[in-house]
Design an enzyme around this catalytic site. Sequence first.
Site, PDB file in Angstrom:
ATOM      1  N   GLY A 224       0.801  -1.221   0.000  1.00 36.57           N
ATOM      2  CA  GLY A 224       0.000   0.000   0.000  1.00 36.57           C
ATOM      3  C   GLY A 224       0.831   1.266   0.000  1.00 36.57           C
ATOM      4  O   GLY A 224       1.900   1.324  -0.604  1.00 36.57           O
ATOM      5  N   ASP A 251       4.147   5.061 -12.018  1.00 39.48           N
ATOM      6  CA  ASP A 251       3.681   6.144 -12.901  1.00 39.48           C
ATOM      7  C   ASP A 251       2.157   6.217 -12.903  1.00 39.48           C
ATOM      8  O   ASP A 251       1.577   7.308 -12.920  1.00 39.48           O
ATOM      9  CB  ASP A 251       4.180   5.919 -14.331  1.00 39.48           C
ATOM     10  CG  ASP A 251       5.685   5.833 -14.394  1.00 39.48           C
ATOM     11  OD1 ASP A 251       6.353   6.461 -13.546  1.00 39.48           O
ATOM     12  OD2 ASP A 251       6.203   5.130 -15.286  1.00 39.48           O
TER      13      ASP A 251
HETATM   14  O1  RIB Z   1       8.479   3.779 -14.872  1.00 38.64           O
HETATM   15  C1  RIB Z   1       8.509   2.920 -15.956  1.00 38.64           C
HETATM   16  C2  RIB Z   1       9.179   3.552 -17.130  1.00 38.64           C
HETATM   17  O2  RIB Z   1      10.540   3.780 -16.818  1.00 38.64           O
HETATM   18  C3  RIB Z   1       9.181   2.715 -18.382  1.00 38.64           C
HETATM   19  O3  RIB Z   1       8.041   2.930 -19.185  1.00 38.64           O
HETATM   20  C4  RIB Z   1      10.510   3.078 -19.043  1.00 38.64           C
HETATM   21  O4  RIB Z   1      10.326   3.816 -20.218  1.00 38.64           O
HETATM   22  C5  RIB Z   1      11.299   3.858 -18.004  1.00 38.64           C
HETATM   23  O5  RIB Z   1      11.340   5.189 -18.324  1.00 38.64           O
END
Ligand code: RIB
Length: 301
Positions: A224, A251
């Site tokens: 988490g 991301d």
């Molecule tokens: O966080 C993942 C990303 O890190 C990937 O998509 C790769 O491109 C690197 O930049």
Amino acid sequence: MGRVFVAGSINMDVVATADRHPRVGETVAGRKVLYFPGGKGANQAVAASRLGAKTTLIGRLGKDSFGAELKTFLGAQGIDLGSVREANTHTGTAIITVAAADNTIVVIPGSNALVGADDVADVPLAKGDVAVCQFEIPLPTITAFFRRAREAGVVTVLNPAPAQKMSRELLALVDILVLNETELGFLAGVELTDSDEAAGIIDVARKLQAHADQSICVTLGRRGVLALAGREEVAVPGRAVKAVDTTGAGDCFVGALAAQLADGVPLRAALAFANAAASISVQRMGAGPSMPTAAEVAAVL
Ligand code: RIB
Ligand code: NA
């Protein structure tokens, strides 16, 4: 509702899948080679846009076939690409190995290294917007962007990945820092491991905190999220899912958080939403293409 402005990297991810990772000096047979849109900046923008935020990406692509493919993919996600310029070099490329859901990545910056202060100078920021950066473009560009964001009353979100040392000035310009345990340990100058207790993690976050209003959100994968929001501590429990590829999960979290904040959602609820979004992304291969929609997140919350 505010807009999300992501200044960051755009990469083509060249992914090899294998049953296990090779050791140094070893060759293993892989199963597949796959090409996925990636790059931390682009991934975050895809997540924010799919989750309903009006999203602008600021970055650079090379004049090559990867650049053209990435542009088509990102445009199809509804992202405003008016601030994505061309660079006189190859498009950023990540060489990724995925085995047993874990990845190793070598990223070659290419065009991303040429995202400069001039690229962020004319971005139309307004109060209520959210500005997002990661560490795959030059740090002086991020500092210039966040200075402008601050002047415009825009919330700044920094994901300092991959970790590198940053100036006190840059850290102080950040409203919300989102990072994993390894990055937190690196920036605070302490060793943190997988098994560290919540209290210990919060202590390290407190040590790093640059100003009283700063929020430090530590993503812990299947455990988490823990956050220090000003003086307050927030814990979001992990979600048990079967991961196939965790590339881009952080991301997804950052993009989802930014979309929620641009929508006026309070931090605690925004963190829970972002955690759910990331848990969906790990169940699919690839970075960019694995980002969920708002309906998919709503279905698991
Ligand atoms: O966080 C993942 C990303 O890190 C990937 O998509 C790769 O491109 C690197 O930049
Ligand atoms: Na994924």
